[in-house]
Scaffold this active site. Structure first.
Site, short mmCIF file in Angstrom:
data_model
loop_
_atom_site.label_atom_id
_atom_site.label_comp_id
_atom_site.label_asym_id
_atom_site.label_seq_id
_atom_site.Cartn_x
_atom_site.Cartn_y
_atom_site.Cartn_z
N ASP A 180 0.86 -1.19 0.00
CA ASP A 180 0.00 0.00 0.00
C ASP A 180 0.90 1.23 0.00
O ASP A 180 2.11 1.13 0.18
CB ASP A 180 -1.00 0.01 1.17
CG ASP A 180 -0.36 -0.10 2.54
OD1 ASP A 180 -1.09 -0.15 3.52
OD2 ASP A 180 0.88 -0.13 2.64
N PHE A 208 6.63 2.00 -4.08
CA PHE A 208 8.02 2.17 -3.65
C PHE A 208 8.60 3.55 -3.97
O PHE A 208 9.65 3.90 -3.43
CB PHE A 208 8.93 1.07 -4.22
CG PHE A 208 8.60 -0.30 -3.74
CD1 PHE A 208 8.96 -0.72 -2.47
CD2 PHE A 208 7.90 -1.18 -4.56
CE1 PHE A 208 8.63 -2.00 -2.02
CE2 PHE A 208 7.56 -2.47 -4.12
CZ PHE A 208 7.93 -2.86 -2.85
N HIS A 241 10.89 -9.48 0.82
CA HIS A 241 10.64 -8.05 0.64
C HIS A 241 11.92 -7.25 0.94
O HIS A 241 12.74 -7.67 1.76
CB HIS A 241 9.52 -7.61 1.61
CG HIS A 241 8.92 -6.29 1.30
ND1 HIS A 241 9.46 -5.11 1.73
CD2 HIS A 241 7.81 -5.97 0.60
CE1 HIS A 241 8.71 -4.11 1.31
NE2 HIS A 241 7.70 -4.59 0.62
#
Length: 226
Positions: free
Chosen positions: A66, A79, A191
């Site tokens: 998000d 990002f 991640h």
């Protein structure tokens, strides 16, 4: 919904935007704003990823969760942050891996619009967030819309690259049947967050992998330099 769907995405997203769930999302967002809550990114920027990267130009999809929830950070691209805004930790780690992978020096900004203009769809799972409340707009209706966008890319005959960082992005991709037909490249790793980057994100070389695949399939490499 108040946002204007870019022409190239209208056929793909039209059916899901006509559903009661999408209308409910639009009404809920308006109610949140009317109640005085700050929502990021602001109106007019929430579909920026789709505006900068038309469907027929998509070569790479980078999925985020998000938007950033700090003031001035979110501008509609996963990002990425606008010029003049400090690079968040996950983005810093992405740029460290870019340097290690491709030898590209880390820039002094975090604006990824040049990637988007080359066909890198920088799409979050939810396209809004309440200020200071990470994940606050998950499960409010954005997922069906962004699922439809990803499915539209996956359904195209042109081979594309899907970069899935973290379990959240990987689970989202598992919902897209068209990703299972084998002609796309799916790159999965932990991640880039400082909490997980050292568990396999660093050294995963996603940028060079993507370019090698694109070149082998006649689609042209991305210039990842910023």
């Amino acid at each position: 919904m108040a946002e204007q769907i870019p022409d190239s995405w209208r056929d793909a997203l039209g059916p899901v935007l006509a559903t009661p769930a999408a209308r409910q999302l639009g009404g809920w967002l308006r109610a949140q704003e009317d109640a005085g809550k700050a929502i990021y990114p602001p109106r007019g920027m929430r579909l920026r990823a789709l505006e900068l990267t038309p469907l027929d130009t998509v070569k790479v999809v980078i999925l985020g969760q998000d938007p950033y929830h700090g003031p001035g950070q979110a501008h509609g691209l996963s990002f990425s942050v606008p010029p003049g805004v400090r690079q968040p930790p996950s983005l810093m780690n992405m740029l460290k891996e870019l340097h290690s992978d491709c030898g590209i020096e880390r820039p002094d900004h975090g604006n990824l619009e040049s990637w988007a203009s080359q066909g890198v769809l920088l799409l979050n799972n939810a396209l809004t967030v309440e200020a200071g409340q990470a994940g606050s707009h998950q499960q409010r209706g954005w997922e069906e819309i962004t699922d439809a966008a990803i499915a539209a890319v996956a359904a195209r005959p042109q081979p594309s690259v899907f970069i899935l960082w973290g379990s959240h992005a990987q689970k989202k991709a598992q919902r897209i049947d068209a990703l299972k037909n084998g002609h796309h490249l799916v790159i999965s790793s932990p991640h880039p967050s400082p909490l997980s980057a050292h568990r396999g994100f660093f050294g995963s070389r996603p940028f060079s992998q993507a370019n090698r695949f694109l070149e082998e399939n006649g689609r042209g490499a991305i210039d990842w330099s910023l």
